[in-house]
Structure formats: structure tokens, C-alpha cells
Design a protein around this motif. Structure first.
Motif, PDB file in Angstrom:
ATOM      1  N   GLU A 241      12.941  11.878  -6.205  1.00 32.12           N
ATOM      2  CA  GLU A 241      11.647  11.163  -5.557  1.00 32.12           C
ATOM      3  C   GLU A 241      11.131  12.291  -4.897  1.00 32.12           C
ATOM      4  O   GLU A 241      11.686  12.878  -4.209  1.00 32.12           O
ATOM      5  N   ILE A 242       9.714  12.028  -4.820  1.00 26.59           N
ATOM      6  CA  ILE A 242       9.007  12.895  -3.802  1.00 26.59           C
ATOM      7  C   ILE A 242       8.916  12.404  -2.563  1.00 26.59           C
ATOM      8  O   ILE A 242       8.085  11.239  -2.267  1.00 26.59           O
ATOM      9  N   LEU A 243       9.224  12.952  -1.318  1.00 28.22           N
ATOM     10  CA  LEU A 243       9.255  12.347  -0.056  1.00 28.22           C
ATOM     11  C   LEU A 243       7.863  12.973   0.528  1.00 28.22           C
ATOM     12  O   LEU A 243       8.205  14.363   0.950  1.00 28.22           O
ATOM     13  N   THR A 244       7.121  12.336   0.605  1.00 26.28           N
ATOM     14  CA  THR A 244       5.844  12.901   1.204  1.00 26.28           C
ATOM     15  C   THR A 244       5.982  12.846   2.691  1.00 26.28           C
ATOM     16  O   THR A 244       6.744  12.166   3.241  1.00 26.28           O
ATOM     17  N   LYS A 245       4.969  13.678   3.430  1.00 30.09           N
ATOM     18  CA  LYS A 245       4.916  13.648   4.876  1.00 30.09           C
ATOM     19  C   LYS A 245       4.758  12.501   5.525  1.00 30.09           C
ATOM     20  O   LYS A 245       5.209  11.851   6.249  1.00 30.09           O
ATOM     21  N   GLN A 246       3.844  11.649   4.795  1.00 32.09           N
ATOM     22  CA  GLN A 246       3.476  10.430   5.162  1.00 32.09           C
ATOM     23  C   GLN A 246       4.569   9.438   5.137  1.00 32.09           C
ATOM     24  O   GLN A 246       4.927   8.606   5.897  1.00 32.09           O
ATOM     25  N   ASP A 247       5.136   9.469   4.097  1.00 32.00           N
ATOM     26  CA  ASP A 247       6.447   8.698   3.800  1.00 32.00           C
ATOM     27  C   ASP A 247       7.514   8.909   4.776  1.00 32.00           C
ATOM     28  O   ASP A 247       8.003   7.914   5.344  1.00 32.00           O
ATOM     29  N   ALA A 248       7.557  10.198   5.057  1.00 31.99           N
ATOM     30  CA  ALA A 248       8.731  10.653   6.063  1.00 31.99           C
ATOM     31  C   ALA A 248       8.491  10.065   7.507  1.00 31.99           C
ATOM     32  O   ALA A 248       9.107   9.548   8.142  1.00 31.99           O
ATOM     33  N   ILE A 249       6.931  10.184   7.887  1.00 27.25           N
ATOM     34  CA  ILE A 249       6.810   9.540   9.257  1.00 27.25           C
ATOM     35  C   ILE A 249       6.719   8.018   9.088  1.00 27.25           C
ATOM     36  O   ILE A 249       7.514   7.520  10.119  1.00 27.25           O
TER      37      ILE A 249
END
Length: 438
Positions: free
Chosen positions: A22-30
Motif C-alpha cells: 500500500e502507498i502510505l501518503t503523507k496525508q494518510d500518515a498524518i
């Protein structure tokens, strides 16, 4: 033939199939951090407590209502002498009494103490919001320090892969050239040593990546063995916008906002303490029911009463031994101390912003220079490959050009993420970390 088989097996081990990620985007991480991080959850719980404390239920403005009930029983031997001189003796005289009441107490005026206490509680909640914000900012910085480390190692692995492929191609050509008598065995041996070195570097980088991903899952409070990839694209904020943020740091920095809020709270506490000099006025009322059963020696055999009662009281502590006066003096000193702390923090924030901006600009310039260095190292390696094919340089010289390119690319990756983290630290100091896109 044995050498080719070893190289093939090694390549399959290093570049074996990788499960879908899965791609963990910066926004998802936040978003995951804000929802799941333990530190942020604790800060939110503290804020909820501060919200409860500022409620009207904790203000002292509401009356107290108390219900009372009781029963008494007496068994006595009584001897009573009446006014005419006669005497009556009762053995085992019983007396029973019952009572119930509702009592209301309300403070009409307490010298403005509760007024300022209530305002102080509201400001304490606002201070709690700032403390929660500071916790969130610190956690976001921690998040991206690990997130960008995952991104850096990910990019380094791609560089190491390319280096491994180039060395594998060189080993293959050296093997063919040796078979046809064009080079000596030393060229093949050098290539074998280099491919083992590249393999070890790649394996170590993969292990480092797995460890750093686990560090990131701890910040996210998610599955430790979660399989994901991160976004390696980095964008920097424009210089004009950064300059605007710096100019407004005095009004947005969370430490300064907390210091000013502490001054307001200290001022309210000081004003509330001066209520000791003024009287307090209270209102009380009750509704009660009483019933009694009396022996024959009493003038009445039973009595029942119901009714209301109300009263107004004034209390004035003219002198309490000096503790109230001492408390007022100490709170005034604490208020002055908060003013001094604000001036100290103002100086520290100015210094920190200046240092952080200087570090950011320096790292940004280093990143730009490293980008140019990659271009230079790439050109040098390409020319070295051409000269090596023509027999103009040795494999050792080609390997050095390859190492220079590898170092240039990894140094560029390091400089890129160091510059971005320096930017985030500057944004936190200017109070804008939560107001920008990552």
C-alpha cells in the motif's frame, strides 16, 4: 558456468518478488497519527478534563441542595414535679422523633473570588488547547523525521539496485572478455569482489528499511509488520511565504501563546485572591417536616410540624492570621514572574527562528549543490564506462567513478530530506506547521 549460476542466484535473492504494498501518503500518515498516536490521545484526554473543569458545574455559581432525614428513640425512667407540688413517676417512658428537610445554600457574593476563578478556568482550558496543539506539532515532527527516513532509505535502495546492476553487467562482460583472452583473470576477480560488496550494501539497506518502517508503525500505532511504501516526492515552500511566516512568528508561536495565556491566568488568580479583603453574603433556605411522640410527662403527647425557613448571612473575615494577605502577595509575585518568563521566551523564540531559518537556507543550498554534483558524477561515470570499454582505464578506476556516483546520489537524498525537516522545524517555530500541506 559456476560463477554465472552464483550471480543469477544472488540476483534472484536480492531482486526477488516483492508483495504488493500500500502507498502510505503523507496525508494518510498524518490522519492515522492524529487518530491513533498515544501521546495525542493522552493530550486530548487532558483537554477533555480542562473542558469539564470550565463547566458551570465547577464554577461555584450554582446553589447546593441537601436532603436530610433522621429518627431518634429514647427510653427513660422519668420523675416529674409539677408546679402544684405533685409528682409523677413514669418508668420506661418512650420518646420518638422523626425529621426530614431540604436545605438550600447559595452564595450571593464572595468578594468576586468565584468570578475570577471561573474566568481562570476558561483560560486554563484555552491553555490546554495550546498544550494539545504543541503535543500534536511535536508528534508530527517526530512522524516526518521517521517518514522521511523511510523515504530516504527507499531511494537509496533504488540507487544501490542500479549500482548492483551495473556491476553485474561489468562482471558479465569481464567473463566474456576473459573467455576470449582479451583481459586477465584480475578483471573478473575485481568485478566479483565489487558485486559481493554491492550485494551486502543492498541487503543491509533493506534491513535498515524494515527496521525504520517498524519505527514508523510505532508512531502511527499500527501493525508492526505492516507492508507499505511511502511517498518520496518532496516540495519546498516558497521563500516569500517563508518570510511571511517568520514575520508572524511572534503572534503564532505556541510557546509564546502559552506564556501569554499563563500571564492571563496569573492575573485572574491574583484578582481572585483579593476577595479575602471583602465580605461574603450567603442565602439559605429549607423546607422541613418534624414529628415527635412524647411520654405522659410531657405537656404534649405528639407534635408534627412542617414549614419553610429562610435566612441571609454576611461573613467577613476581618483577620485570618495573615495567610490571606500572604497569598495575595505571593500571587502578585507569580504574576510578575510570568511577565519575566514571557520576555525570556520571546528572546529564545527570536533566536530559535533565526537559527532555524539559517539552517534551513544552508541545507537547501547544500541540496542544490548535491543535485549538481549528481549530474557531474553521472557524466563522469558514463565517460569512464566508455573509456573502460576502449581499454583506456582499469576496472579499479571505473569502480571509483561508480562509487563517486553512488555517494553523490545518496548524499543528494540525505540533503533533500534534511532540508525538508529543517523546513518543518522552522514551520513549527513560526506556528504554521499545522497550516500547510506536506
Amino acid at each position: 558456468m559456476r560463477l554465472k549460476l552464483k550471480v543469477l542466484l544472488l540476483a534472484l535473492f536480492i531482486f526477488g518478488s516483492i508483495p504488493a504494498q500500500e502507498i502510505l501518503t503523507k496525508q494518510d500518515a498524518i490522519e492515522e497519527t492524529l487518530q491513533n498516536n498515544f501521546g495525542i490521545e493522552i493530550a486530548n484526554n487532558d483537554l477533555e478534563i480542562a473542558d469539564n473543569n470550565k463547566s458551570i458545574l465547577n464554577s461555584g455559581y450554582l446553589p447546593s441542595l441537601t436532603g436530610l432525614a433522621g429518627a431518634n428513640y429514647n427510653l427513660e425512667d422519668q420523675e416529674v414535679t409539677f408546679n402544684d407540688g405533685s409528682t409523677s413517676i413514669v418508668n420506661g417512658a418512650e420518646t420518638t422523633q422523626y425529621n426530614a428537610s431540604l436545605n438550600l445554600n447559595y452564595t450571593l457574593f464572595d468578594g468576586l473570588g468565584r468570578w475570577y476563578d471561573y474566568k481562570s478556568l476558561k483560560e486554563s482550558y484555552n491553555l490546554g488547547e495550546l498544550q494539545a496543539r504543541q503535543t500534536i506539532e511535536t508528534t508530527i515532527l517526530q512522524l516526518f523525521s521517521v517518514y522521511y527516513e523511510v523515504a530516504r532509505i527507499t531511494e537509496n535502495i533504488e540507487v544501490l539496485k542500479q549500482t548492483f546492476e551495473n556491476t553485474k553487467t561489468r562482471l558479465k562482460r569481464a567473463g566474456y572478455a576473459f573467455d576470449y583472452g582479451q583481459v586477465n583473470k584480475l578483471e573478473v576477480l575485481n568485478a566479483e569482489v565489487d558485486i559481493v560488496t554491492d550485494s551486502i550494501n543492498l541487503l543491509n539497506a533493506r534491513q535498515q528499511l524494515r527496521n525504520t518502517k517498524r519505527d514508523l508503525t510505532v508512531v502511527l500505532n499500527s501493525d508492526l509488520e505492516r507492508n507499505f511504501a511511502v511517498d518520496t516526492i518532496v516540495a519546498f515552500i516558497g521563500e516569500l511565504q517563508i518570510e511571511t511566516f517568520i514575520q508572524k512568528a511572534d503572534t503564532n508561536n505556541v510557546r509564546l501563546l502559552q506564556a501569554r495565556k499563563n500571564i492571563t491566568i496569573s492575573d485572574y488568580n491574583y484578582k481572585a485572591s483579593k476577595s479575602v479583603y471583602l465580605p461574603s453574603v450567603g442565602l439559605n433556605g429549607s423546607y422541613g417536616w418534624n414529628k415527635g411522640e412524647f411520654p405522659v410527662t410531657s405537656f404534649a403527647s405528639s407534635r408534627t410540624t412542617t414549614g419553610f425557613a429562610a435566612g441571609l448571612s454576611l461573613t467577613w473575615d476581618l483577620f485570618d492570621g495573615g495567610s490571606g494577605i500572604t497569598n495575595v502577595k505571593n500571587l502578585r509575585i507569580q504574576k510578575d514572574t510570568q511577565q519575566l518568563l514571557l520576555k525570556q521566551i520571546e528572546n529564545e523564540v527570536k533566536r530559535d527562528v533565526a537559527n532555524s531559518n539559517d539552517a534551513y537556507q544552508n541545507r537547501l543550498e547544500v541540496f542544490r549543490l548535491q543535485e549538481q554534483n549528481v549530474v557531474t558524477a553521472s557524466n563522469n561515470y558514463e565517460r569512464s564506462q566508455e573509456r573502460y570499454k576502449l581499454g583506456q582505464i582499469t576496472s579499479v578506476e571505473l569502480r571509483q567513478a561508480q562509487i563517486n556516483l553512488l555517494n553523490a546520489k545518496t548524499n543528494k537524498n540525505l540533503a533533500k530530506y534534511e532540508a525538508k525537516l529543517a523546513e518543518l522545524e522552522l514551520l513549527q517555530l513560526t506556528g504554521q506547521l499545522l497550516n500547510v500541506d506536506f
